[in-house]
Write a protein that holds these residues in place. Structure first.
Motif, PDB file in Angstrom:
ATOM      1  N   ILE A  62       0.068 -22.134   9.842  1.00  0.00           N
ATOM      2  CA  ILE A  62      -1.392 -22.175   9.687  1.00  0.00           C
ATOM      3  C   ILE A  62      -1.804 -22.863   8.385  1.00  0.00           C
ATOM      4  O   ILE A  62      -2.818 -23.564   8.354  1.00  0.00           O
ATOM      5  CB  ILE A  62      -2.005 -20.763   9.806  1.00  0.00           C
ATOM      6  CG1 ILE A  62      -3.493 -20.838  10.084  1.00  0.00           C
ATOM      7  CG2 ILE A  62      -1.744 -19.936   8.578  1.00  0.00           C
ATOM      8  CD1 ILE A  62      -3.819 -21.205  11.477  1.00  0.00           C
ATOM      9  N   ASP A  63      -1.054 -22.696   7.317  1.00  0.00           N
ATOM     10  CA  ASP A  63      -1.391 -23.351   6.044  1.00  0.00           C
ATOM     11  C   ASP A  63      -1.254 -24.869   6.140  1.00  0.00           C
ATOM     12  O   ASP A  63      -1.987 -25.599   5.496  1.00  0.00           O
ATOM     13  CB  ASP A  63      -0.486 -22.829   4.922  1.00  0.00           C
ATOM     14  CG  ASP A  63      -0.832 -21.403   4.545  1.00  0.00           C
ATOM     15  OD1 ASP A  63      -1.983 -21.000   4.792  1.00  0.00           O
ATOM     16  OD2 ASP A  63       0.055 -20.699   4.031  1.00  0.00           O
ATOM     17  N   ARG A  64      -0.337 -25.310   6.939  1.00  0.00           N
ATOM     18  CA  ARG A  64      -0.123 -26.733   7.116  1.00  0.00           C
ATOM     19  C   ARG A  64      -1.284 -27.403   7.848  1.00  0.00           C
ATOM     20  O   ARG A  64      -1.568 -28.572   7.634  1.00  0.00           O
ATOM     21  CB  ARG A  64       1.157 -26.919   7.929  1.00  0.00           C
ATOM     22  CG  ARG A  64       1.957 -28.071   7.562  1.00  0.00           C
ATOM     23  CD  ARG A  64       3.240 -28.007   8.364  1.00  0.00           C
ATOM     24  NE  ARG A  64       4.145 -29.014   7.883  1.00  0.00           N
ATOM     25  CZ  ARG A  64       5.255 -29.331   8.467  1.00  0.00           C
ATOM     26  NH1 ARG A  64       5.610 -28.705   9.557  1.00  0.00           N
ATOM     27  NH2 ARG A  64       6.014 -30.260   7.978  1.00  0.00           N
ATOM     28  N   ARG A  66      -4.481 -26.662   7.673  1.00  0.00           N
ATOM     29  CA  ARG A  66      -5.712 -26.776   6.882  1.00  0.00           C
ATOM     30  C   ARG A  66      -5.836 -28.135   6.207  1.00  0.00           C
ATOM     31  O   ARG A  66      -6.932 -28.638   5.996  1.00  0.00           O
ATOM     32  CB  ARG A  66      -5.772 -25.681   5.825  1.00  0.00           C
ATOM     33  CG  ARG A  66      -6.203 -24.348   6.386  1.00  0.00           C
ATOM     34  CD  ARG A  66      -6.465 -23.378   5.295  1.00  0.00           C
ATOM     35  NE  ARG A  66      -5.142 -22.952   4.777  1.00  0.00           N
ATOM     36  CZ  ARG A  66      -4.961 -22.301   3.661  1.00  0.00           C
ATOM     37  NH1 ARG A  66      -5.983 -22.000   2.906  1.00  0.00           N
ATOM     38  NH2 ARG A  66      -3.767 -21.929   3.280  1.00  0.00           N
ATOM     39  N   ASP A  67      -4.717 -28.719   5.882  1.00  0.00           N
ATOM     40  CA  ASP A  67      -4.725 -29.982   5.153  1.00  0.00           C
ATOM     41  C   ASP A  67      -4.727 -31.213   6.055  1.00  0.00           C
ATOM     42  O   ASP A  67      -4.806 -32.330   5.561  1.00  0.00           O
ATOM     43  CB  ASP A  67      -3.502 -30.053   4.223  1.00  0.00           C
ATOM     44  CG  ASP A  67      -3.503 -28.909   3.225  1.00  0.00           C
ATOM     45  OD1 ASP A  67      -4.599 -28.424   2.885  1.00  0.00           O
ATOM     46  OD2 ASP A  67      -2.407 -28.504   2.792  1.00  0.00           O
ATOM     47  N   GLU A 128       2.642 -32.366  12.584  1.00  0.00           N
ATOM     48  CA  GLU A 128       2.584 -30.998  12.051  1.00  0.00           C
ATOM     49  C   GLU A 128       3.571 -30.082  12.761  1.00  0.00           C
ATOM     50  O   GLU A 128       4.124 -29.168  12.178  1.00  0.00           O
ATOM     51  CB  GLU A 128       1.172 -30.419  12.191  1.00  0.00           C
ATOM     52  CG  GLU A 128       0.134 -31.089  11.338  1.00  0.00           C
ATOM     53  CD  GLU A 128      -0.437 -32.338  11.990  1.00  0.00           C
ATOM     54  OE1 GLU A 128      -0.182 -32.584  13.181  1.00  0.00           O
ATOM     55  OE2 GLU A 128      -1.136 -33.086  11.294  1.00  0.00           O
TER      56      GLU A 128
END
Length: 162
Positions: A62-64, A66-67, A128
């Motif tokens: 999930i953090d990946r 966002r960018d 991703e």
């Protein structure tokens, strides 16, 4: 005071109200269900495992997401999660009701699993995800599809479509 805590013994019910136990019946009246086909159980287990993996990977990444620019990864993540939830629910239901003869649940599970495998294969194009979903989707999802399709075809009665 003791009387309020004491339970009075209940009289035994008449014979026509007692619970009948299996040992009381003749063997012709005892119902035993047929065992569930092993292929159906194996297909359901594989379907649930694939869908669990497909739910765990987007949460871990999930953090990946966002960018990443654009909405492609977000839309694909939503599709992956929706397909995985449907497959997990139907696979679990079909596993715990493996003796159920209703064909519509079998068809629904096959369709959801096919959508899950297709979504897993489609994520290979996204940097991703890479091969995190495609490889397990193909390695475990395709054999589950084949097993469930064979089981559906084998247990289909002649003259009925589904």
């Amino acid at each position: 005071m003791l009387e309020s805590f004491m339970r009075l013994p209940r009289p035994t019910p008449p014979a026509n109200h007692r619970h009948v136990q299996e040992g009381d019946l003749p063997s012709a009246q005892v119902y035993t269900s047929d065992p569930a086909p092993k292929g159906r159980l194996a297909g359901c287990v594989l379907a649930v495992l694939v869908s669990a993996w497909m739910l765990a990977v987007p949460v871990a990444l999930i953090d990946r997401f966002r960018d990443t620019p654009g909405a492609g990864a977000g839309i694909m993540t939503g599709i992956v999660i929706a397909c995985a939830l449907a497959t997990a629910g139907l696979g679990g239901f079909r596993f715990f009701n493996a003796g159920d003869v209703r064909k519509r649940f079998s068809v629904a599970l096959i369709a959801a699993l096919a959508a899950t495998v297709a979504a897993a294969a489609a994520t290979a194009a996204l940097p991703e995800y890479g091969l995190l979903l495609a490889v397990p989707g193909v390695v475990a999802g395709v054999p589950a599809l084949i097993t469930l399709a064979r089981d559906h075809r084998r247990h289909q009665t002649p003259g009925t479509a589904t």
